[in-house]
Design a protein around this motif. Structure first.
Motif, PDB file in Angstrom:
ATOM      1  N   ILE A  50       1.066  36.513 -51.969  1.00 13.72           N
ATOM      2  CA  ILE A  50       1.599  37.406 -53.015  1.00 13.72           C
ATOM      3  C   ILE A  50       1.724  38.840 -52.474  1.00 13.72           C
ATOM      4  O   ILE A  50       2.402  39.660 -52.658  1.00 13.72           O
ATOM      5  N   PRO A  59       4.662  32.021 -52.325  1.00 16.32           N
ATOM      6  CA  PRO A  59       3.515  31.589 -53.012  1.00 16.32           C
ATOM      7  C   PRO A  59       3.528  30.149 -53.526  1.00 16.32           C
ATOM      8  O   PRO A  59       2.345  29.302 -53.435  1.00 16.32           O
ATOM      9  N   ASP A  60       4.522  29.766 -54.220  1.00 17.49           N
ATOM     10  CA  ASP A  60       4.831  28.499 -54.666  1.00 17.49           C
ATOM     11  C   ASP A  60       4.529  27.362 -53.378  1.00 17.49           C
ATOM     12  O   ASP A  60       3.944  26.220 -53.674  1.00 17.49           O
ATOM     13  N   VAL A  82       0.780  27.485 -52.703  1.00 15.43           N
ATOM     14  CA  VAL A  82       0.109  26.701 -53.430  1.00 15.43           C
ATOM     15  C   VAL A  82       0.250  25.065 -53.396  1.00 15.43           C
ATOM     16  O   VAL A  82      -0.682  24.274 -53.578  1.00 15.43           O
ATOM     17  N   THR A 124      -5.389  27.585 -53.606  1.00 20.36           N
ATOM     18  CA  THR A 124      -5.212  28.198 -54.753  1.00 20.36           C
ATOM     19  C   THR A 124      -5.972  29.468 -54.863  1.00 20.36           C
ATOM     20  O   THR A 124      -7.167  29.536 -54.135  1.00 20.36           O
ATOM     21  N   LEU A 125      -5.405  30.518 -55.441  1.00 19.02           N
ATOM     22  CA  LEU A 125      -6.176  31.603 -55.830  1.00 19.02           C
ATOM     23  C   LEU A 125      -6.714  31.765 -57.029  1.00 19.02           C
ATOM     24  O   LEU A 125      -5.928  31.615 -58.177  1.00 19.02           O
ATOM     25  N   PRO A 164      -7.376  34.612 -59.274  1.00 19.06           N
ATOM     26  CA  PRO A 164      -7.259  36.070 -59.306  1.00 19.06           C
ATOM     27  C   PRO A 164      -8.186  36.809 -60.063  1.00 19.06           C
ATOM     28  O   PRO A 164      -9.039  36.387 -60.754  1.00 19.06           O
ATOM     29  N   ARG A 173      -2.486  22.917 -67.782  1.00 16.52           N
ATOM     30  CA  ARG A 173      -1.092  22.410 -67.366  1.00 16.52           C
ATOM     31  C   ARG A 173      -0.566  23.263 -66.563  1.00 16.52           C
ATOM     32  O   ARG A 173       0.152  22.767 -65.594  1.00 16.52           O
ATOM     33  N   VAL A 174      -0.479  24.599 -66.789  1.00 15.85           N
ATOM     34  CA  VAL A 174       0.305  25.520 -65.910  1.00 15.85           C
ATOM     35  C   VAL A 174      -0.300  25.487 -64.501  1.00 15.85           C
ATOM     36  O   VAL A 174       0.394  25.723 -63.468  1.00 15.85           O
ATOM     37  N   TYR A 177       1.343  23.062 -62.198  1.00 17.15           N
ATOM     38  CA  TYR A 177       2.577  23.230 -62.509  1.00 17.15           C
ATOM     39  C   TYR A 177       3.503  22.600 -61.551  1.00 17.15           C
ATOM     40  O   TYR A 177       4.343  22.027 -61.602  1.00 17.15           O
ATOM     41  N   LEU A 178       2.893  22.676 -60.134  1.00 20.72           N
ATOM     42  CA  LEU A 178       3.545  22.044 -59.144  1.00 20.72           C
ATOM     43  C   LEU A 178       3.508  20.689 -58.902  1.00 20.72           C
ATOM     44  O   LEU A 178       4.139  19.931 -57.912  1.00 20.72           O
ATOM     45  N   ARG A 218      -8.345  26.138 -64.146  1.00 22.93           N
ATOM     46  CA  ARG A 218      -6.851  26.259 -64.007  1.00 22.93           C
ATOM     47  C   ARG A 218      -6.539  26.244 -62.459  1.00 22.93           C
ATOM     48  O   ARG A 218      -5.704  25.379 -62.059  1.00 22.93           O
ATOM     49  N   ALA A 219      -7.178  26.717 -61.462  1.00 19.90           N
ATOM     50  CA  ALA A 219      -7.097  26.718 -60.162  1.00 19.90           C
ATOM     51  C   ALA A 219      -7.325  25.129 -59.595  1.00 19.90           C
ATOM     52  O   ALA A 219      -6.566  24.900 -58.956  1.00 19.90           O
TER      53      ALA A 219
END
Lengths: 387, 238
Positions: free
Chosen positions: B53, B73-74, B77, B82-83, B85, B101-102, B105-106, B148-149
């Protein structure tokens, strides 16, 4: 399992409602006079609904405050008009530019899609530098872009293509498309005469409806979730591996694509277009529709666009006419007063109804049914408790 | 054990001022490594640089033997870093499940197992699956941010001040979870101001002071170090 069957019911109910709506529109065209105000409201309303939803995709779902909508509508409207004016009419339309440069024309459907594509291409090019900006700065940049586009399209040097600052006309309108010939033929077969049926309203509804449905599908997809994530928190979205620049660009291009299509539909509705009509005031009107409907609500944007058009074209018209009661002139009523009243209503909405009509909620058949049950069938909750 | 991440001579400057002045950090695979230090020591900047970032002035960041400096960043990831934040930063207007789900994402494969894993780790999130993330309490939001991470199936999870602004009891449970995550084989790089807690769980610790590494050691050993006690653990001067 339960969720799946619920989805199925929802889908069936929605399909039935859409068919009923289209059939209702057909009956209206059949029985009402074509000069009835309701047709203006419905046709213009649904076109505004499309552009409002496309703006909502950017402002409400991706958090990009863009004010370029009128510019993209202009690109769409001109693209459509330029490619569909019949060859034999070109000498009359481009009378100052020797019949214009373009000597061919494309079918209506292809031209409408091309209108969207052109708007999206412009959006892509503009987006490269502009989408690095945030909030207010992005709004100013896109607003400036829309004004520049308007000026360029009026430029005399481009006259052979855009007809300069003159009108573009004689292109196929909503009620002169192949669709209306088809629906007139069906009506003729059933009733023996075509009556007033033109299919114009139905055509506008189907075209806008398909576009809005695509936007809804997009918002509910993984991409939509990424857009909302960007809206809520850019840094966290980036940390989750969402490519900010790419996704903003996608949202911007798609929004502009549909703005372009709505521009084409607006051109069909108006039957003539002129670049000078696509002022920033038009963008503000669309922004108002979005705000009144609720930023982040698709159904809100749709409802409020019909209300907005009905109010501005129909219900508040009487304020513009001078009126005498018993020989005394009613104060204030004169040309332009409508806009004053309108502005006051809008101020009231923004002050006291900040969430708009729907907030971020959506109107669904199931939701309406539940509300109906709660308010009108008072015994229903008791029964469900017993069960 | 080999190092999953090696940072060499990291220099980051914000508008002419150097926030990080050439630090070097090794993160051994499967361990918990912590960076502690006062405000402005450059801890968060270091994590953001690893996540891609923030762009550093000069550095070499080797992840699993490959240079990841300059990657987007993608891309970072999807390579397995993973961060989490600082300040939780959950997506307030998305539901808990959508947030998760986000996080994935990848990824294109099935998420069922990961949902199961996260909900097992955080039963509270399971209860609040359909709630908007903005309506969760601070501790629950932190759990969501960690969950999430985890959804991206990282090999290395970086946490930026996970205990910030949380009640002491909640802080304790967050650190328990960090240990649980680590026992699953995920390497943890932890940035903390709560030096006491961080040093207790960490295998290796780096102490940062105004952009440089001032001390390195094993977590528990540093805990009893006089200088550390004085600077970060609230021991008064005699």
């Amino acid at each position: 399992m339960l969720e799946k069957s619920k989805k199925k019911i929802n889908l069936t109910v929605s399909t039935i409602l859409i068919i009923l709506l289209l059939f209702g529109l057909y009956l209206m065209e059949l029985f009402l006079s074509p000069s009835n105000m309701i047709f203006i409201v419905l046709q213009k309303g649904v076109i505004y609904a499309l552009v409002a939803v496309s703006m909502n995709l950017l402002n409400g779902f991706t958090g990009l405050f863009s004010l370029g909508q009128a510019g993209f509508m202009l690109i769409g409207a001109y693209t459509y008009a330029i490619f569909t004016i019949p060859n034999e009419a070109r000498t009359a339309v481009y009378q100052y530019f020797g019949g214009g440069l373009i000597k061919f024309n494309l079918p209506v459907t292809i031209s409408i899609i091309l209108a969207g594509v052109m708007a999206a291409v412009f959006a892509f090019l503009i987006g490269l530098p502009v989408l690095r900006l945030k909030s207010d700065y992005l709004a100013i940049a896109t607003l400036g872009f829309a004004e520049i586009i308007r000026a360029i399209f009026q430029w005399n040097a481009l006259g052979p293509i855009t007809n300069g600052s003159n009108l573009l006309r004689k292109f196929p309108s909503l009620d002169s498309t192949g669709f209306s010939k088809w629906i007139q033929k069906i009506t003729c077969d059933i009733f023996g005469k075509t009556g007033n049926v033109t299919g114009a309203t139905i055509y506008a509804f189907i075209a806008s409806g398909i576009c809005i449905a695509i936007i809804v599908l997009l918002i509910n997809s993984t991409y939509g979730r990424a857009f909302k994530a960007i809206r809520d928190d850019e840094i966290a979205a980036e940390a989750m591996g969402i490519n900010l620049a790419k996704h903003k660009q996608i949202a911007f291009c798609i929004s502009s694509f549909f703005a372009g299509i709505s521009g084409a539909l607006l051109a069909m509705y108006q039957t003539t277009i002129q670049a000078s009509a696509f002022k920033s005031a038009m963008t503000y009107e669309i922004l108002l529709v979005v705000v009144i409907g609720g930023i982040g609500s698709i159904t809100g944007s749709c409802i409020s666009s019909f209300l907005f058009i009905a109010a501005s074209e129909w219900w508040l018209r009487f304020l513009d006419a001078e009126k005498y009661v018993g020989g005394v002139k009613v104060p204030f009523l004169r040309s332009g007063f409508r806009k004053v009243v309108f502005s006051i209503i809008i101020m009231a909405i923004v002050l006291f109804y900040r969430q708009g009509i729907m907030g971020t909620r959506e109107l669904t058949p199931a939701g309406v049914w539940n509300w109906f049950k709660k308010t009108f069938i008072k015994s229903a909750p008791k029964k469900s408790k017993e069960a | 054990m080999s190092n999953i991440l090696e940072i060499k001579n990291l220099v980051v400057s914000y508008g002419g001022i150097e926030a990080v002045k050439g630090i070097s950090i090794d993160v051994p695979e499967g361990e918990i490594v912590t960076l502690i230090g006062a405000n402005g020591a450059g801890k968060s900047t270091t994590l953001k640089t690893i996540a891609g970032i923030v762009k550093p002035k000069t550095a070499s960041i080797i992840y699993k033997g490959h240079e990841i400096l300059g990657k987007s960043p993608d891309a970072i990831v999807s390579s397995g870093i993973t961060l989490v934040p600082e300040g939780r930063r959950v997506f307030a207007n998305l539901t808990v499940k959508e947030n998760l789900r986000v996080g994935a994402y990848l990824r294109k494969d099935s998420l069922d197992k990961d949902f199961e894993f996260v909900f097992e780790l955080f039963p509270r999130l399971k209860e609040r699956e359909w709630q908007l993330a903005g309506t969760l309490s601070g501790g629950e939001q932190q759990m969501l941010a960690v969950g999430r991470a985890l959804m991206s199936r990282p090999n290395l999870i970086m946490m930026d001040e996970p205990s910030l602004g949380l009640a002491p009891l909640v802080v304790k449970s967050i650190f328990d979870i960090i240990k649980t995550i680590n026992s699953q084989g995920i390497t943890v790089l932890l940035v903390e101001q709560n030096a006491n807690m961080a040093l207790q769980v960490a295998n290796t610790a780096y102490v940062l002071e105004t952009g440089t590494v001032s001390m390195t050691g094993i977590g528990r050993e540093l805990l009893s170090d006089e200088r550390i006690k004085e600077a970060y653990l609230g021991k008064t001067r005699k």
